[in-house]
Design a protein around this motif. Structure first.
Motif, PDB file in Angstrom:
ATOM      1  N   THR A   1     -20.122 -67.738 -29.142  1.00  0.00           N
ATOM      2  CA  THR A   1     -20.049 -66.626 -30.085  1.00  0.00           C
ATOM      3  C   THR A   1     -18.709 -65.916 -29.931  1.00  0.00           C
ATOM      4  O   THR A   1     -18.067 -65.993 -28.878  1.00  0.00           O
ATOM      5  CB  THR A   1     -21.173 -65.589 -29.866  1.00  0.00           C
ATOM      6  OG1 THR A   1     -20.898 -64.847 -28.663  1.00  0.00           O
ATOM      7  CG2 THR A   1     -22.532 -66.244 -29.744  1.00  0.00           C
ATOM      8  N   HIS A   2     -18.311 -65.230 -30.997  1.00  0.00           N
ATOM      9  CA  HIS A   2     -17.178 -64.307 -30.944  1.00  0.00           C
ATOM     10  C   HIS A   2     -17.752 -62.911 -31.176  1.00  0.00           C
ATOM     11  O   HIS A   2     -18.145 -62.572 -32.297  1.00  0.00           O
ATOM     12  CB  HIS A   2     -16.144 -64.641 -32.018  1.00  0.00           C
ATOM     13  CG  HIS A   2     -15.557 -66.011 -31.875  1.00  0.00           C
ATOM     14  ND1 HIS A   2     -14.788 -66.369 -30.788  1.00  0.00           N
ATOM     15  CD2 HIS A   2     -15.647 -67.111 -32.663  1.00  0.00           C
ATOM     16  CE1 HIS A   2     -14.417 -67.629 -30.919  1.00  0.00           C
ATOM     17  NE2 HIS A   2     -14.930 -68.100 -32.042  1.00  0.00           N
ATOM     18  N   PRO A   3     -17.820 -62.090 -30.134  1.00  0.00           N
ATOM     19  CA  PRO A   3     -18.491 -60.791 -30.261  1.00  0.00           C
ATOM     20  C   PRO A   3     -17.794 -59.811 -31.185  1.00  0.00           C
ATOM     21  O   PRO A   3     -18.415 -58.847 -31.627  1.00  0.00           O
ATOM     22  CB  PRO A   3     -18.515 -60.268 -28.821  1.00  0.00           C
ATOM     23  CG  PRO A   3     -17.412 -60.985 -28.120  1.00  0.00           C
ATOM     24  CD  PRO A   3     -17.349 -62.340 -28.752  1.00  0.00           C
ATOM     25  N   ARG A   4     -16.514 -60.051 -31.484  1.00  0.00           N
ATOM     26  CA  ARG A   4     -15.768 -59.071 -32.279  1.00  0.00           C
ATOM     27  C   ARG A   4     -15.163 -59.637 -33.553  1.00  0.00           C
ATOM     28  O   ARG A   4     -14.327 -58.973 -34.172  1.00  0.00           O
ATOM     29  CB  ARG A   4     -14.652 -58.458 -31.411  1.00  0.00           C
ATOM     30  CG  ARG A   4     -15.156 -57.616 -30.258  1.00  0.00           C
ATOM     31  CD  ARG A   4     -14.010 -57.033 -29.437  1.00  0.00           C
ATOM     32  NE  ARG A   4     -13.282 -58.049 -28.695  1.00  0.00           N
ATOM     33  CZ  ARG A   4     -13.663 -58.513 -27.506  1.00  0.00           C
ATOM     34  NH1 ARG A   4     -14.776 -58.072 -26.934  1.00  0.00           N
ATOM     35  NH2 ARG A   4     -12.942 -59.428 -26.874  1.00  0.00           N
ATOM     36  N   ALA A   5     -15.566 -60.841 -33.988  1.00  0.00           N
ATOM     37  CA  ALA A   5     -14.854 -61.418 -35.132  1.00  0.00           C
ATOM     38  C   ALA A   5     -15.692 -62.376 -35.962  1.00  0.00           C
ATOM     39  O   ALA A   5     -16.466 -63.172 -35.422  1.00  0.00           O
ATOM     40  CB  ALA A   5     -13.597 -62.146 -34.646  1.00  0.00           C
ATOM     41  N   ASN A   6     -15.522 -62.291 -37.287  1.00  0.00           N
ATOM     42  CA  ASN A   6     -15.903 -63.376 -38.174  1.00  0.00           C
ATOM     43  C   ASN A   6     -14.865 -64.481 -38.021  1.00  0.00           C
ATOM     44  O   ASN A   6     -13.728 -64.233 -37.605  1.00  0.00           O
ATOM     45  CB  ASN A   6     -15.915 -62.903 -39.633  1.00  0.00           C
ATOM     46  CG  ASN A   6     -16.919 -61.794 -39.866  1.00  0.00           C
ATOM     47  OD1 ASN A   6     -18.117 -62.001 -39.794  1.00  0.00           O
ATOM     48  ND2 ASN A   6     -16.419 -60.595 -40.141  1.00  0.00           N
TER      49      ASN A   6
END
Length: 219
Positions: A113-118
């Motif tokens: 996952t990328h917690p801060r980005a689409n």
């Protein structure tokens, strides 16, 4: 009185929803804020100090090397070259970054996952099987991508890319954060430091303790 209370609750909920709906970095309040590690005579903005604009050069907005394939000789046959604020200081406060993804034949960018980005991904060479899983009830969305195809991964959701071809594959990804972060699921669960208590993993994954011990040793 009841109508006034209902109105206040409605406004509060709308305000909360608006704050949660923001899925990218806050918009900057200046043209740019080039990151600098030296805090002398600098202003702290959004995680990085800003270089004095009079000392900013074109090189602060430049990176060279995305034409060079990354080494994929590893267990998963995959590697990524991330161009974020640490590589281009001029990205500071702009809310974007870029990545090159290199895949060996049957190489995998493991579930993460990328917690801060689409993320928006375009395939340059090869064929990728990609997908993401929603929050509960955990619906899976997948697609086979060929050269020129584009796919989007919403912020925070577990996703993956798998090279299903017999040749190398290359993709580029744009991310809606100067520092998107990454949590690779297997590494985080079985390779955390210090390690998660095996009893927790045994119960969570319904596995034999010997299997959990083996998995923890792999990461």
């Amino acid at each position: 009185m009841m109508k006034s209370a209902l109105f206040l609750v409605t406004v509060a909920l709308l305000a909360l929803a608006s704050s949660l709906a923001s899925a990218s970095d806050p918009s900057p309040l200046q043209d740019f804020c080039v990151a600098i590690n030296n805090s002398n005579s600098a202003v702290f903005v959004n995680g990085k100090f800003c270089k004095d604009p009079t000392f900013v050069t074109a090189n602060d907005f430049f990176f060279s090397g995305l034409n060079i394939p990354a080494n994929t000789e590893n267990k998963v046959g995959f590697n990524v070259t991330l161009v974020n604020v640490d590589k281009i200081p001029g990205l500071n406060t702009l809310g974007i970054s870029l990545a090159r993804l290199d895949f060996a034949p049957y190489g995998l960018d493991p579930p993460h996952t990328h917690p801060r980005a689409n993320e928006i991904l375009v395939v340059i060479e090869g064929t990728l099987y990609v997908g993401f899983v929603t929050s509960n009830p955990n619906k899976l969305f997948t697609k086979v991508l060929n050269k020129g195809d584009v796919f989007v991964f919403p912020v925070g959701l577990i996703h993956f890319q798998f090279n299903i071809g017999q040749t190398n594959a290359v993709a580029f990804a744009g991310l809606s954060s100067q520092n998107p972060g990454v949590i690779t699921i297997a590494n985080a669960v079985f390779g955390s430091n210090p390690p998660i208590n095996p009893d927790v993993l045994v119960k969570a994954f319904q596995l034999d303790k010997n299997v959990v011990d083996y998995l923890q040793k792999q990461f």
